[in-house]
Motif scaffolding. Structure first.
Motif, PDB file in Angstrom:
ATOM      1  N   LYS A   1      -1.919  -3.074   3.012  1.00 26.97           N
ATOM      2  CA  LYS A   1      -0.859  -3.935   2.494  1.00 26.97           C
ATOM      3  C   LYS A   1       0.091  -3.193   1.551  1.00 26.97           C
ATOM      4  O   LYS A   1       1.200  -3.667   1.283  1.00 26.97           O
ATOM      5  CB  LYS A   1      -1.468  -5.148   1.774  1.00 26.97           C
ATOM      6  CG  LYS A   1      -1.971  -6.240   2.707  1.00 26.97           C
ATOM      7  CD  LYS A   1      -2.506  -7.404   1.926  1.00 26.97           C
ATOM      8  CE  LYS A   1      -2.829  -8.592   2.832  1.00 26.97           C
ATOM      9  NZ  LYS A   1      -1.613  -9.277   3.308  1.00 26.97           N
ATOM     10  N   GLU A   2      -0.350  -2.053   1.024  1.00 28.21           N
ATOM     11  CA  GLU A   2       0.497  -1.248   0.148  1.00 28.21           C
ATOM     12  C   GLU A   2       1.236  -0.156   0.914  1.00 28.21           C
ATOM     13  O   GLU A   2       1.867   0.699   0.305  1.00 28.21           O
ATOM     14  CB  GLU A   2      -0.352  -0.614  -0.957  1.00 28.21           C
ATOM     15  CG  GLU A   2      -0.880  -1.596  -1.990  1.00 28.21           C
ATOM     16  CD  GLU A   2       0.212  -2.079  -2.938  1.00 28.21           C
ATOM     17  OE1 GLU A   2       1.220  -1.363  -3.100  1.00 28.21           O
ATOM     18  OE2 GLU A   2       0.062  -3.175  -3.500  1.00 28.21           O
ATOM     19  N   MET A   3       1.143  -0.197   2.246  1.00 27.89           N
ATOM     20  CA  MET A   3       1.787   0.829   3.064  1.00 27.89           C
ATOM     21  C   MET A   3       2.974   0.260   3.834  1.00 27.89           C
ATOM     22  O   MET A   3       3.065  -0.948   4.068  1.00 27.89           O
ATOM     23  CB  MET A   3       0.760   1.416   4.043  1.00 27.89           C
ATOM     24  CG  MET A   3      -0.423   2.099   3.375  1.00 27.89           C
ATOM     25  SD  MET A   3      -1.681   2.619   4.572  1.00 27.89           S
ATOM     26  CE  MET A   3      -0.735   3.755   5.571  1.00 27.89           C
ATOM     27  N   LYS A   4       3.877   1.134   4.223  1.00 23.52           N
ATOM     28  CA  LYS A   4       4.997   0.782   5.084  1.00 23.52           C
ATOM     29  C   LYS A   4       4.590   1.092   6.522  1.00 23.52           C
ATOM     30  O   LYS A   4       4.370   2.247   6.883  1.00 23.52           O
ATOM     31  CB  LYS A   4       6.242   1.592   4.698  1.00 23.52           C
ATOM     32  CG  LYS A   4       7.469   1.251   5.510  1.00 23.52           C
ATOM     33  CD  LYS A   4       8.665   2.087   5.072  1.00 23.52           C
ATOM     34  CE  LYS A   4       9.900   1.771   5.906  1.00 23.52           C
ATOM     35  NZ  LYS A   4      11.052   2.632   5.513  1.00 23.52           N
ATOM     36  N   ILE A   5       4.466   0.041   7.355  1.00 29.06           N
ATOM     37  CA  ILE A   5       3.936   0.180   8.712  1.00 29.06           C
ATOM     38  C   ILE A   5       4.922  -0.431   9.708  1.00 29.06           C
ATOM     39  O   ILE A   5       5.390  -1.559   9.510  1.00 29.06           O
ATOM     40  CB  ILE A   5       2.565  -0.521   8.835  1.00 29.06           C
ATOM     41  CG1 ILE A   5       1.579   0.068   7.809  1.00 29.06           C
ATOM     42  CG2 ILE A   5       2.014  -0.378  10.247  1.00 29.06           C
ATOM     43  CD1 ILE A   5       0.296  -0.710   7.691  1.00 29.06           C
ATOM     44  N   THR A   6       5.222   0.290  10.761  1.00 30.41           N
ATOM     45  CA  THR A   6       6.165  -0.188  11.763  1.00 30.41           C
ATOM     46  C   THR A   6       5.702  -1.510  12.370  1.00 30.41           C
ATOM     47  O   THR A   6       4.591  -1.600  12.895  1.00 30.41           O
ATOM     48  CB  THR A   6       6.338   0.858  12.875  1.00 30.41           C
ATOM     49  OG1 THR A   6       6.782   2.081  12.308  1.00 30.41           O
ATOM     50  CG2 THR A   6       7.329   0.393  13.919  1.00 30.41           C
ATOM     51  N   GLY A   7       6.551  -2.528  12.292  1.00 21.68           N
ATOM     52  CA  GLY A   7       6.277  -3.810  12.939  1.00 21.68           C
ATOM     53  C   GLY A   7       5.160  -4.629  12.341  1.00 21.68           C
ATOM     54  O   GLY A   7       4.665  -5.566  12.978  1.00 21.68           O
TER      55      GLY A   7
ATOM     56  N   GLU B   1       2.950   4.778   6.438  1.00 24.77           N
ATOM     57  CA  GLU B   1       3.016   5.731   5.336  1.00 24.77           C
ATOM     58  C   GLU B   1       2.872   5.000   4.005  1.00 24.77           C
ATOM     59  O   GLU B   1       3.158   3.806   3.887  1.00 24.77           O
ATOM     60  CB  GLU B   1       4.335   6.500   5.362  1.00 24.77           C
ATOM     61  CG  GLU B   1       5.575   5.637   5.215  1.00 24.77           C
ATOM     62  CD  GLU B   1       6.859   6.452   5.264  1.00 24.77           C
ATOM     63  OE1 GLU B   1       7.838   6.021   4.620  1.00 24.77           O
ATOM     64  OE2 GLU B   1       6.884   7.492   5.946  1.00 24.77           O
ATOM     65  N   GLY B   2       2.399   5.729   3.018  1.00 28.34           N
ATOM     66  CA  GLY B   2       2.241   5.161   1.689  1.00 28.34           C
ATOM     67  C   GLY B   2       2.346   6.240   0.630  1.00 28.34           C
ATOM     68  O   GLY B   2       2.472   7.431   0.941  1.00 28.34           O
TER      69      GLY B   2
END
Length: 291
Positions: A130-136, A168-169
Motif C-alpha cells: 500500500k506504500e508503493m506505486k504499482i501500475t493499475g 516501486e517504493g
C-alpha cells in the motif's frame, strides 16, 4: 543455560542454611551481578533474573540493557513519537526502551510501514504494498485487495491479469550502521481458508516462467543492486532477495522496485505483500523468512 540456572538456585538454597558468618550467592553486590548480565542475551537475562531478588533487581538496571540498544536509539525516540505513550515515558528505563523497540512501531500516521528490533540481531523494516506505486493497482480489472492474516499488515494485493508489472517504493529511515538486505515478499497463487484448511488456488498463475522479474534497489549515496528471478514456486510465500546496502551514517534514503514489462504475454496469479529490510546476517539470500 537451564542447567546453570538450576545450579545457581540449588546453591542459593544451600547458602540459606549457612551461619551468619558465611557468605553465599545472595551476598554478591547487585553491581557485580549486573556486570555479568551485560554479557548475556535478553532471553538468558530473563531466565537468570529468577534466581533471587538481587538478581532480579540487577536485571532491571540500565547498565544491563543499554548495550542491547541500537546506537541511535535516542534518535529513534526523538523522531518516532509513537514509541512514547505519554509525557511520563520520557523517563523510561533502558529495558523499557528495549521492549518498545522490539514491538512493531509505525511511521507517523502510516499503518503500512513498520520497524522493530529483532532483539540482539538488529533493526528491521517492513513496507506494505500500500506504500508503493504499482501500475493499475486501483483498477479492479487487474488487481484485487485481499484481507489476510498471512500478511503483517493484514492485506496483500492479488494480480489477476495484466500485460506489464511495475512496482516501486522508497524509504527514509535512521538505520543503525551496518549491512542490510532487501527482499520482496511474493506468492504465486491466491490463498484462502476452507473448513479451517489453507487453500491456494493457482488457476490464474501465468507468464512468470517466460521472462524473469527484475528487482532493483538504490541508495542516495550511490549504492545499487539488482537481481532477477523466474517465479515458479506456487503456493508459498517467498522473500526474493534484491541485494545489500551499507549504512555508515544514520539517515538512509532507499529506493526499490520490481518490474516485468515484456508485453509479449500476460502475467497473472501473483500476490504482492511487502518489502522487507533486515540486517544481512539474519537470513539467507532467498528464503521463506517469517518476519
Amino acid at each position: 543455560m537451564g542447567a546453570n540456572i538450576s545450579g545457581l538456585v540449588d546453591h542459593e538454597k544451600l547458602t540459606s542454611n549457612m551461619s551468619p558468618l558465611e557468605t553465599g550467592l545472595g551476598d554478591l553486590p547487585e553491581s557485580c551481578i549486573a556486570l555479568v548480565l551485560t554479557h548475556l542475551d535478553p532471553i538468558q537475562i530473563s531466565k537468570i533474573s529468577r534466581v533471587s531478588r538481587t538478581f532480579h533487581q540487577a536485571s532491571l538496571t540500565d547498565l544491563v540493557w543499554e548495550p542491547k540498544l541500537p546506537q541511535n536509539y535516542q534518535i529513534l525516540l526523538k523522531n518516532y513519537k509513537n514509541l512514547l505513550s505519554n509525557a511520563s515515558d520520557e523517563h523510561l528505563t533502558k529495558k523499557d526502551i528495549f521492549v518498545r523497540l522490539c514491538r512493531p512501531n509505525y511511521f507517523g500516521s502510516s499503518n503500512y510501514k513498520a520497524f522493530w528490533m529483532e532483539k540482539n540481531r538488529g533493526m528491521c523494516v517492513c513496507i506494505s504494498w500500500k506504500e508503493m506505486k504499482i501500475t493499475g493497482i486501483e483498477d479492479r480489472r487487474y488487481w484485487t485487495h485481499v484481507t489476510s492474516d498471512e500478511s503483517r499488515f493484514n492485506t496483500f494485493a492479488f494480480l489477476k491479469q495484466i500485460w506489464w508489472v511495475e512496482g516501486e517504493g522508497n524509504l527514509e529511515f535512521e538505520f543503525p550502521a551496518g549491512n542490510y538486505s532487501v527482499f520482496f515478499r511474493l506468492q504465486l497463487g491466491k490463498t484462502s481458508t476452507r473448513l479451517g484448511r489453507r487453500i491456494c488456488t493457482v488457476d490464474q498463475v501465468q507468464g512468470w516462467n517466460i521472462k524473469p522479474v527484475q528487482f532493483q534497489l538504490s541508495t542516495s549515496n550511490g549504492q545499487k543492486a539488482s537481481a532477477q528471478y523466474y517465479l515458479n514456486e506456487p503456493g508459498k510465500w517467498i522473500n526474493y532477495y534484491v541485494g545489500d546496502f551499507v549504512v555508515d551514517s544514520m539517515q538512509t534514503k532507499l529506493k526499490f522496485s520490481m518490474t516485468q514489462i515484456d508485453c509479449t504475454h500476460t502475467k497473472g496469479g501473483l500476490c504482492l505483500d511487502s518489502v522487507l529490510i533486515i540486517p544481512t546476517h539474519i537470513g539467507p539470500k532467498k528464503s521463506m523468512l517469517t518476519f
